[in-house]
Motif scaffolding. Structure first.
Motif, PDB file in Angstrom:
ATOM      1  N   ASN A   1      -2.186   6.986  -7.390  1.00 20.70           N
ATOM      2  CA  ASN A   1      -2.140   5.773  -6.573  1.00 20.70           C
ATOM      3  C   ASN A   1      -1.031   4.873  -7.095  1.00 20.70           C
ATOM      4  O   ASN A   1      -0.470   5.111  -8.171  1.00 20.70           O
ATOM      5  CB  ASN A   1      -3.498   5.055  -6.530  1.00 20.70           C
ATOM      6  N   HIS A   2      -0.719   3.833  -6.340  1.00 15.56           N
ATOM      7  CA  HIS A   2       0.471   3.044  -6.673  1.00 15.56           C
ATOM      8  C   HIS A   2       0.272   2.167  -7.911  1.00 15.56           C
ATOM      9  O   HIS A   2       1.262   1.770  -8.550  1.00 15.56           O
ATOM     10  CB  HIS A   2       0.929   2.206  -5.475  1.00 15.56           C
ATOM     11  N   LEU A   3      -0.978   1.863  -8.284  1.00 16.91           N
ATOM     12  CA  LEU A   3      -1.182   1.083  -9.512  1.00 16.91           C
ATOM     13  C   LEU A   3      -0.790   1.894 -10.740  1.00 16.91           C
ATOM     14  O   LEU A   3      -0.104   1.389 -11.643  1.00 16.91           O
ATOM     15  CB  LEU A   3      -2.629   0.619  -9.617  1.00 16.91           C
ATOM     16  N   TRP A   4      -1.244   3.148 -10.807  1.00 17.82           N
ATOM     17  CA  TRP A   4      -0.852   3.996 -11.922  1.00 17.82           C
ATOM     18  C   TRP A   4       0.675   4.124 -11.977  1.00 17.82           C
ATOM     19  O   TRP A   4       1.277   4.080 -13.059  1.00 17.82           O
ATOM     20  CB  TRP A   4      -1.469   5.391 -11.780  1.00 17.82           C
ATOM     21  N   ALA A   5       1.292   4.319 -10.813  1.00 15.21           N
ATOM     22  CA  ALA A   5       2.744   4.499 -10.783  1.00 15.21           C
ATOM     23  C   ALA A   5       3.467   3.260 -11.308  1.00 15.21           C
ATOM     24  O   ALA A   5       4.466   3.371 -12.040  1.00 15.21           O
ATOM     25  CB  ALA A   5       3.200   4.823  -9.358  1.00 15.21           C
ATOM     26  N   GLN A   6       2.983   2.070 -10.966  1.00 12.39           N
ATOM     27  CA  GLN A   6       3.619   0.848 -11.460  1.00 12.39           C
ATOM     28  C   GLN A   6       3.370   0.659 -12.958  1.00 12.39           C
ATOM     29  O   GLN A   6       4.266   0.242 -13.701  1.00 12.39           O
ATOM     30  CB  GLN A   6       3.116  -0.363 -10.675  1.00 12.39           C
ATOM     31  N   LEU A   7       2.173   0.976 -13.406  1.00 10.03           N
ATOM     32  CA  LEU A   7       1.878   0.855 -14.836  1.00 10.03           C
ATOM     33  C   LEU A   7       2.722   1.837 -15.648  1.00 10.03           C
ATOM     34  O   LEU A   7       3.129   1.536 -16.780  1.00 10.03           O
ATOM     35  CB  LEU A   7       0.394   1.113 -15.090  1.00 10.03           C
ATOM     36  N   ALA A   8       2.999   3.008 -15.084  1.00 11.28           N
ATOM     37  CA  ALA A   8       3.734   4.038 -15.810  1.00 11.28           C
ATOM     38  C   ALA A   8       5.243   3.800 -15.826  1.00 11.28           C
ATOM     39  O   ALA A   8       5.954   4.404 -16.641  1.00 11.28           O
ATOM     40  CB  ALA A   8       3.442   5.406 -15.199  1.00 11.28           C
ATOM     41  N   ALA A   9       5.735   2.941 -14.945  1.00 11.04           N
ATOM     42  CA  ALA A   9       7.184   2.747 -14.808  1.00 11.04           C
ATOM     43  C   ALA A   9       7.707   1.789 -15.879  1.00 11.04           C
ATOM     44  O   ALA A   9       7.448   0.579 -15.813  1.00 11.04           O
ATOM     45  CB  ALA A   9       7.511   2.231 -13.418  1.00 11.04           C
TER      46      ALA A   9
ATOM     47  N   ALA B   1       0.846  -1.194   0.000  1.00  9.03           N
ATOM     48  CA  ALA B   1       0.000   0.000   0.000  1.00  9.03           C
ATOM     49  C   ALA B   1       0.883   1.246   0.000  1.00  9.03           C
ATOM     50  O   ALA B   1       0.745   2.133   0.854  1.00  9.03           O
ATOM     51  CB  ALA B   1      -0.926  -0.011   1.220  1.00  9.03           C
ATOM     52  N   PRO B   2       1.811   1.345  -0.956  1.00  2.00           N
ATOM     53  CA  PRO B   2       2.727   2.480  -0.963  1.00  2.00           C
ATOM     54  C   PRO B   2       2.110   3.711  -1.620  1.00  2.00           C
ATOM     55  O   PRO B   2       1.080   3.621  -2.300  1.00  2.00           O
ATOM     56  CB  PRO B   2       3.891   1.958  -1.808  1.00  2.00           C
ATOM     57  N   THR B   3       2.753   4.830  -1.448  1.00  2.00           N
ATOM     58  CA  THR B   3       2.407   6.000  -2.247  1.00  2.00           C
ATOM     59  C   THR B   3       3.022   5.845  -3.633  1.00  2.00           C
ATOM     60  O   THR B   3       3.929   5.014  -3.854  1.00  2.00           O
ATOM     61  CB  THR B   3       2.964   7.283  -1.612  1.00  2.00           C
ATOM     62  N   ALA B   4       2.548   6.644  -4.566  1.00  2.00           N
ATOM     63  CA  ALA B   4       3.125   6.630  -5.901  1.00  2.00           C
ATOM     64  C   ALA B   4       4.605   7.014  -5.855  1.00  2.00           C
ATOM     65  O   ALA B   4       5.434   6.442  -6.575  1.00  2.00           O
ATOM     66  CB  ALA B   4       2.350   7.574  -6.820  1.00  2.00           C
ATOM     67  N   GLU B   5       4.941   7.959  -4.997  1.00  6.03           N
ATOM     68  CA  GLU B   5       6.340   8.385  -4.884  1.00  6.03           C
ATOM     69  C   GLU B   5       7.218   7.248  -4.368  1.00  6.03           C
ATOM     70  O   GLU B   5       8.358   7.079  -4.813  1.00  6.03           O
ATOM     71  CB  GLU B   5       6.450   9.597  -3.950  1.00  6.03           C
ATOM     72  N   THR B   6       6.699   6.449  -3.425  1.00  3.47           N
ATOM     73  CA  THR B   6       7.478   5.317  -2.917  1.00  3.47           C
ATOM     74  C   THR B   6       7.727   4.298  -4.023  1.00  3.47           C
ATOM     75  O   THR B   6       8.806   3.706  -4.094  1.00  3.47           O
ATOM     76  CB  THR B   6       6.754   4.667  -1.732  1.00  3.47           C
ATOM     77  N   VAL B   7       6.752   4.085  -4.888  1.00  2.58           N
ATOM     78  CA  VAL B   7       6.960   3.191  -6.027  1.00  2.58           C
ATOM     79  C   VAL B   7       8.093   3.708  -6.893  1.00  2.58           C
ATOM     80  O   VAL B   7       9.004   2.954  -7.289  1.00  2.58           O
ATOM     81  CB  VAL B   7       5.671   3.050  -6.862  1.00  2.58           C
ATOM     82  N   ARG B   8       8.073   4.988  -7.216  1.00  3.10           N
ATOM     83  CA  ARG B   8       9.128   5.555  -8.066  1.00  3.10           C
ATOM     84  C   ARG B   8      10.497   5.438  -7.400  1.00  3.10           C
ATOM     85  O   ARG B   8      11.505   5.134  -8.055  1.00  3.10           O
ATOM     86  CB  ARG B   8       8.799   7.005  -8.403  1.00  3.10           C
ATOM     87  N   THR B   9      10.538   5.636  -6.088  1.00  2.00           N
ATOM     88  CA  THR B   9      11.812   5.503  -5.370  1.00  2.00           C
ATOM     89  C   THR B   9      12.289   4.061  -5.372  1.00  2.00           C
ATOM     90  O   THR B   9      13.491   3.792  -5.505  1.00  2.00           O
ATOM     91  CB  THR B   9      11.652   5.999  -3.922  1.00  2.00           C
ATOM     92  N   ALA B  10      11.365   3.111  -5.239  1.00  8.80           N
ATOM     93  CA  ALA B  10      11.734   1.689  -5.281  1.00  8.80           C
ATOM     94  C   ALA B  10      12.301   1.306  -6.640  1.00  8.80           C
ATOM     95  O   ALA B  10      13.263   0.524  -6.729  1.00  8.80           O
ATOM     96  CB  ALA B  10      10.512   0.830  -4.954  1.00  8.80           C
ATOM     97  N   VAL B  11      11.732   1.851  -7.710  1.00  9.20           N
ATOM     98  CA  VAL B  11      12.250   1.569  -9.051  1.00  9.20           C
ATOM     99  C   VAL B  11      13.654   2.141  -9.192  1.00  9.20           C
ATOM    100  O   VAL B  11      14.560   1.481  -9.728  1.00  9.20           O
ATOM    101  CB  VAL B  11      11.309   2.139 -10.122  1.00  9.20           C
ATOM    102  N   THR B  12      13.866   3.322  -8.689  1.00 10.93           N
ATOM    103  CA  THR B  12      15.212   3.916  -8.723  1.00 10.93           C
ATOM    104  C   THR B  12      16.200   3.063  -7.938  1.00 10.93           C
ATOM    105  O   THR B  12      17.367   2.917  -8.333  1.00 10.93           O
ATOM    106  CB  THR B  12      15.174   5.347  -8.148  1.00 10.93           C
ATOM    107  N   ALA B  13      15.743   2.473  -6.836  1.00 12.41           N
ATOM    108  CA  ALA B  13      16.611   1.621  -6.016  1.00 12.41           C
ATOM    109  C   ALA B  13      16.936   0.299  -6.712  1.00 12.41           C
ATOM    110  O   ALA B  13      17.918  -0.359  -6.350  1.00 12.41           O
ATOM    111  CB  ALA B  13      15.957   1.343  -4.667  1.00 12.41           C
TER     112      ALA B  13
ATOM    113  N   LEU C   1      -9.036   2.661  -3.841  1.00 12.06           N
ATOM    114  CA  LEU C   1      -7.846   3.494  -3.948  1.00 12.06           C
ATOM    115  C   LEU C   1      -8.244   4.893  -4.400  1.00 12.06           C
ATOM    116  O   LEU C   1      -9.285   5.071  -5.060  1.00 12.06           O
ATOM    117  CB  LEU C   1      -6.880   2.907  -4.989  1.00 12.06           C
ATOM    118  N   PRO C   2      -7.434   5.915  -4.079  1.00 14.63           N
ATOM    119  CA  PRO C   2      -7.688   7.234  -4.659  1.00 14.63           C
ATOM    120  C   PRO C   2      -7.685   7.138  -6.188  1.00 14.63           C
ATOM    121  O   PRO C   2      -6.929   6.340  -6.767  1.00 14.63           O
ATOM    122  CB  PRO C   2      -6.509   8.072  -4.160  1.00 14.63           C
ATOM    123  N   ARG C   3      -8.512   7.927  -6.824  1.00 14.46           N
ATOM    124  CA  ARG C   3      -8.579   7.891  -8.284  1.00 14.46           C
ATOM    125  C   ARG C   3      -7.194   8.135  -8.892  1.00 14.46           C
ATOM    126  O   ARG C   3      -6.755   7.440  -9.788  1.00 14.46           O
ATOM    127  CB  ARG C   3      -9.586   8.952  -8.751  1.00 14.46           C
ATOM    128  N   HIS C   4      -6.524   9.165  -8.379  1.00 14.86           N
ATOM    129  CA  HIS C   4      -5.125   9.433  -8.731  1.00 14.86           C
ATOM    130  C   HIS C   4      -4.611  10.511  -7.780  1.00 14.86           C
ATOM    131  O   HIS C   4      -5.381  11.364  -7.340  1.00 14.86           O
ATOM    132  CB  HIS C   4      -4.969   9.854 -10.191  1.00 14.86           C
TER     133      HIS C   4
END
Length: 342
Positions: A189-197, A156-168, A184-187
């Motif tokens: 959210n972490h699903l959008w962030a994972q799909l966008a990465a 249940a991460p934030t979108a920013e945490t997903v982006r940081t995990a990808v950088t890691a 989940l919030p409409r946007h």
């Protein structure tokens, strides 16, 4: 009905199948041998036995048994391409943790990973974790240094945490669209962030229960078929008659006539009741993707992700299939040897 030859299916998430349970307390090398043989009949020529959240002693025991099973037979070793450990570094929230035992959830420990690898003889290839847990980002980087792929899941991460995990160094999403909150919030959210990465390859369960066809279609189109992988997440209850069962994964689990596995009285799923072959069959029937794209997602992409063994020739793992309304496996070759003939 047409007959064609495909590369063998490669399943990155197999908890069990037809009564054989990777997470059983009494797991033996015979369990792994029988499980592998059942998967051959389904056209799966390579797979990752998946060990889920448990005490460290239980995880270590399962890892040791899997390693011993590979030592027992060359074809078994060829088909068990590594191990996926799903947990115990997952979200403790109801919903995101799914059927995982909350009593054994904990923060990531690279020292524990090293103990796992010692027990598994270096076979751990994927670890699913929640990137919001304490120490997860440094764990992802250190796991990558050890050649272990970090996969985002049951989280249940934030979108920013997903982006940081990808950088890691995170490179995968485990059964994306599942193992999260019901709302989940409409946007964002972490699903959008994972799909966008673009640096994340997404695993999807195409069993008709984990994701509806329209959602799965949209998600695969967002990732592109080169960054999408079909997995089964099959459980030992796959193939069982309808009823309520007691299992090490989830406790009491309801098996429905459709093959859906769930926790009693909830909408929470407890793995899948289908093999990767059955998932591929459902995908062909319900998704707007052709056979070549399906083979890419169920065979080529997971094989490439694992940087599959150099001794595995492309024609060594093949399946002959009859393709009509159903996907029927006729013959299976593993490392060139016929292991199943219908």
């Amino acid at each position: 009905m047409s007959t064609s030859s495909w590369p063998g299916l490669v399943d990155l998430q197999v908890n069990g199948f037809r009564g054989y349970d990777v997470n059983a307390d009494d797991i033996t090398t015979d369990t792994l041998v029988a499980l592998t043989q059942e998967l051959w009949r389904e056209g799966v020529t390579s797979y990752l036995p998946t060990v889920i959240t448990a005490s460290e002693d239980k995880i270590l025991h399962a890892l040791e048994v899997i390693a011993a099973a590979r030592r027992s037979d060359a074809l078994i070793a060829h088909s068990i391409a590594g191990i996926h450990v799903e947990g115990p570094y997952l979200s403790p929230e109801d919903g995101p943790r799914g059927a995982h035992d909350a009593a054994h959830l904990r923060d990531p420990s690279i020292v524990e990973l090293d103990r796992w690898q010692a027990a598994a003889e270096g076979l751990v290839r994927i670890v699913t974790l929640a990137p919001e847990r304490m120490g997860a980002l440094s764990y992802i980087a250190e796991a990558a240094d050890r050649g272990v792929l970090a996969s985002i899941g049951h989280c249940a991460p934030t979108a920013e945490t997903v982006r940081t995990a990808v950088t890691a160094g995170a490179t995968l999403s485990t059964h994306l669209g599942n193992g999260t909150q019901s709302l989940l919030p409409r946007h964002p959210n972490h699903l959008w962030a994972q799909l966008a990465a673009d640096d994340l390859t997404a695993m999807f369960i195409a069993d008709g229960h984990h994701l509806p066809a329209d959602a799965l279609t949209a998600m695969i189109r967002a990732k592109g078929t080169d960054r999408a992988i079909l997995t089964s997440d099959s459980a030992a209850l796959a193939g069982a008659t309808p009823g309520t069962y007691r299992t090490p994964v989830g406790g009491h689990v309801v098996v429905e006539g459709s093959g859906r596995l769930s926790l009693p009285g909830t909408a929470l799923l407890a793995g899948s009741g289908h093999s990767l072959r059955a998932c591929a069959e459902w995908a062909l029937q319900h998704l707007p993707f052709g056979t070549d794209e399906l083979i890419r997602m169920a065979s080529h992409n997971p094989r490439r992700l694992l940087a599959h063994r150099q001794d595995s020739e492309p024609d060594g793992d093949r399946i002959d299939v009859h393709l009509g309304d159903e996907l029927i496996i006729q013959r299976v070759r593993v490392a060139g040897a016929v292991v199943h003939q219908r």
